[in-house]
Enzyme design. Structure first.
Site, short mmCIF file in Angstrom:
data_model
loop_
_atom_site.label_atom_id
_atom_site.label_comp_id
_atom_site.label_asym_id
_atom_site.label_seq_id
_atom_site.Cartn_x
_atom_site.Cartn_y
_atom_site.Cartn_z
CB VAL A 1 31.32 -27.73 -2.49
CG1 VAL A 1 30.22 -27.49 -1.47
CG2 VAL A 1 32.26 -26.53 -2.52
CG ASP B 1 30.61 -34.29 -11.42
OD1 ASP B 1 30.95 -34.20 -12.62
OD2 ASP B 1 31.09 -33.57 -10.53
CB ALA C 1 25.82 -24.42 -6.89
NE ARG C 2 28.47 -18.21 -8.34
CZ ARG C 2 29.13 -18.45 -7.21
NH1 ARG C 2 28.52 -19.06 -6.20
NH2 ARG C 2 30.37 -18.06 -7.06
CD GLU D 1 23.99 -14.15 -5.26
OE1 GLU D 1 25.09 -13.66 -4.92
OE2 GLU D 1 23.74 -15.35 -5.26
CG HIS E 1 26.66 -15.73 -2.31
ND1 HIS E 1 26.70 -15.49 -3.66
CD2 HIS E 1 27.62 -16.68 -2.09
CE1 HIS E 1 27.63 -16.24 -4.23
NE2 HIS E 1 28.20 -16.97 -3.28
CG LEU E 2 25.43 -15.66 4.71
CD1 LEU E 2 24.67 -15.86 6.02
CD2 LEU E 2 26.45 -14.53 4.88
#
Ligand SMILES: NC(=O)C1=CN([C@@H]2O[C@H](COP(=O)(O)OP(=O)(O)OC[C@H]3O[C@@H](n4cnc5c(N)ncnc54)[C@H](O)[C@@H]3O)[C@@H](O)[C@H]2O)C=CC1
Ligand SMILES: O=C(O)C(=O)COP(=O)(O)O
Length: 620
Positions: free
Chosen positions: A228, A247, A307-308, A337, A356-357
């Site tokens: 992503v 990263d 992401a989260r 959530e 969360h789409l």
């Protein structure tokens, strides 16, 4: 009624059958009550502390659930897949062509635990927590959990592994959707789209209030340069942004190819005007964006999180928004959530949110559904999915090639453990593979798992597979080491032989102890059939089918006939005999394969033949 009925199963429970979970077997009166139920079930009871039945689809099963005896009617041979969250139609159709599919959405944790014991596979998205309790409640039937998406932080992977349950995900089909959503949030946030829209709809026309910021020339830090993250970077470059990325595991050449510079964490967060998060939620990334790190950011930074939620300390973010370090945040994901209704973060005027789409486009959902359905069906067929998250990935062609060797490995383990004298305690096993293949070309994880399975399953009720083999061995204090002997010659066949040695134990059959003091068995695959080729230091040649009688005897004429005729008298069919000896008329080992189980009487008679020095009967 204990639980709802699924498409494939009819459940009956009767309060009068209520028995304690600890009870091992139902009483006769309970059984007779059961037999009067409308299904007149064929009772199939396992004499184990928990009545657990796996893969028995051809008759009615009787299981304990929630302190009730439950009769399960499953007259067909199809496995059952529980789809606990909505997935695309194409994936569902694929699943339906292979399995009974039970689409039950919005199950409570309790309902999920109740249903799961009737399911071979479970498919979820991010909205279902697949906890340890789910695996425990499955009673061993659940073989695969399919996560229709990328993030597997909602699945207890350790528990899945311990229960031998494969977890697969669908890692590629929603990449673009998530990246597009990230860009949508980035631009919507920069131009105040959500608030401006709401204001116009409320009858206002506030052109001065919703002045935004430009993206061109601004620095975007992509945190997590995976699938992503890379797609976000590509798109952001198209918007004229200067893109850097952090990263620790991403290859620099992939970043370079996209025109992105990989930088340190601190450089990324301290120089960026926009920060977009794309790393998985793991113990290492949990609350990575906390007060300490917000303090290092450029004043007025804007944050996007697709992401989260858990990678951000949400309280610290609210504070950073309040004091102006963070000018705006665009969030698709939350620690909890859905987030609490009164969440300060969600309600904050500088924050825009979506539920969360990221993966929710028609195209991505169709793709993800197909990707996960293929993986789950493959796993239920016994193939190892390429997207396995908690098992070593063994490609299908390797699996096919190693199949007879895997069978050999399991049988050697199974024979070796039966040779251990009671009370010895198996702690140290060595597997030796002799092969002309270079070590990199021979994946021995499957073989090690199968040896482990062979060693453990006959002596415990644990079900061992490639997923949980290493864990189960470790848990039992069983150390399995491996050695490779590389041969010269043609590497066409993967292995010449597999050897299993158990150290520091006594044997029921002293001749199985090698000159170096371990129980040693060696085998080869001949014409696709596993053979036992060495016992201790003695060569034999026994096809590993049926069961085996190993005798050490005085090498003298007539012995084959004597043993053969005792077996023949009792109608025990001999499939083969092989004799390996030290030297003529000294001692020999005779291996006899039998199709039927000889009675204790027969074994006693064989043991009484004067020239037989020791013998052992081994089941395969
Ligand atoms: N909002 C949504 O609907 C969606 C959310 N996601 C989330 O996005 C995440 C990323 O998805 P993909 O790109 O497909 O996964 P990926 O596995 O391709 O990429 C994740 C990257 O994060 C990197 N990473 C790991 N630890 C890191 C750290 N401490 N700091 C920086 N980078 C780190 C990894 O090296 C990897 O390159 C998923 O884990 C998932 O949680 C994915 C799809 C949809
Ligand atoms: O794939 C992911 O990691 C996602 O977050 C998408 O989640 P979802 O399947 O939409 O619940």
């Amino acid at each position: 009624m204990a639980g709802a009925s699924s498409a494939s199963s009819t459940l009956f429970s009767n309060p009068s059958l209520k028995i304690r979970r600890q009870t091992i077997l139902p009483t006769n009166s309970q059984l007779s009550l059961l037999s009067k139920l409308p299904l007149s079930p064929t009772l199939h009871l396992l004499n184990q502390p928990r009545l657990r039945l796996h893969h028995r689809h051809d008759h009615h099963n009787v299981v304990f659930r929630r302190n009730h005896l439950v009769v399960v009617s499953s007259l067909d041979t199809k496995p059952t897949v529980l789809v606990a969250e909505k997935i695309g139609e194409a994936g569902l159709n694929l699943l339906k062509s292979f399995a009974n599919v039970d689409c039950s959405y919005n199950l409570s944790p309790e309902e999920l635990c109740t249903k799961i014991s009737l399911c071979d596979a479970l498919i979820v998205r991010s909205g279902t927590r697949v906890t340890r309790e789910v695996f425990e409640s499955s009673g061993g039937r659940l073989k695969v959990v399919g996560r229709a998406g990328v993030g597997i932080d909602n699945v207890d992977l350790a528990a899945a592994t311990e229960h031998g349950c494969l977890v697969v995900n669908a890692p590629t089909a929603n990449t673009v959707a998530a990246a597009e959503h990230g860009i949508a949030l980035l631009t919507a946030m920069a131009r105040n789209i959500a608030a401006a829209d709401a204001s116009v709809k409320a009858g206002d026309w506030k052109r001065n209030k919703y002045v935004g910021v430009s993206l061109v020339g601004k620095t975007l830090a992509v945190m997590g340069f995976g699938k992503v993250g890379s797609e976000v970077a590509r798109r952001a470059k198209g918007l004229g942004m200067h893109v850097i990325a952090h990263d620790p595991y991403a290859p620099a050449d992939r970043a370079r190819a996209i025109g992105v510079e990989l930088v340190s964490f601190v450089e990324a967060i301290s120089t960026a005007d926009f920060i977009s998060l794309h790393m998985p939620l793991t113990p290492a990334t949990s609350k990575m964006f906390n007060a300490e790190n917000f303090a290092k950011m450029k004043k007025g930074v804007r944050i996007i999180n697709v992401a989260r939620g858990g990678v951000i300390d949400e309280e610290a973010l609210v504070n950073a928004l309040e004091i102006g370090i963070v000018a705006q945040a665009a969030l698709d994901v939350f620690t909890e959530e859905p987030p609490p209704k009164n969440s300060k973060l969600v309600q904050h005027e500088k924050v825009i949110v979506t539920p969360h789409l990221g993966a929710s486009t028609t195209e991505a959902q169709e793709g993800v559904a197909i990707e996960i359905a293929e993986a789950v069906v493959g796993a239920l067929r016994g193939e190892l999915a390429a997207t396995a998250v908690n098992a070593p990935m063994v490609p299908a062609e390797v699996l096919t090639e190693l199949k007879p060797f895997a069978e050999l490995a399991e049988k050697l383990g199974k024979l070796a453990v039966q040779l251990v004298a009671g009370g010895s305690g198996v702690k140290s096993v060595k597997a030796t593979y002799t092969s002309a293949r270079a070590p990199d070309d021979l994946d021995t994880r499957l073989l090690r798992a199968m040896i482990t399975k062979g060693l453990i399953e006959p002596i415990s009720s644990t079900f061992v597979n490639l997923v949980n083999a290493d864990f189960t061995a470790k848990q039992r204090g069983l150390r399995i080491t491996e050695e490779r002997i590389v041969l010269d010659g043609s590497p066409e066949i993967p292995l010449k032989s597999v050897q299993v040695q158990i150290a520091h134990v006594e044997s029921k059959f002293a001749s199985a102890i090698s000159e170096s003091g371990e129980i040693r068995l060696e085998g080869q695959v001949k014409d696709g059939i596993p053979h036992l080729t060495k016992v201790g230091s003695m060569d034999v040649d026994v096809s590993l089918e049926g069961s085996i009688l190993l005798c050490r005897l005085v090498d003298q004429p007539g012995m084959i006939g004597k043993v053969g005729s005792i077996l023949g008298e009792e109608n025990v069919n001999v499939s083969f005999m092989s004799v390996g000896r030290f030297a003529p008329r000294t001692h020999a080992i005779m291996a006899t394969g039998v199709d039927d189980l000889p009675s204790n009487q027969v074994l006693k008679k064989i043991g009484e033949i004067p020239a037989i020095e020791e013998f052992v009967f081994l089941k395969l």
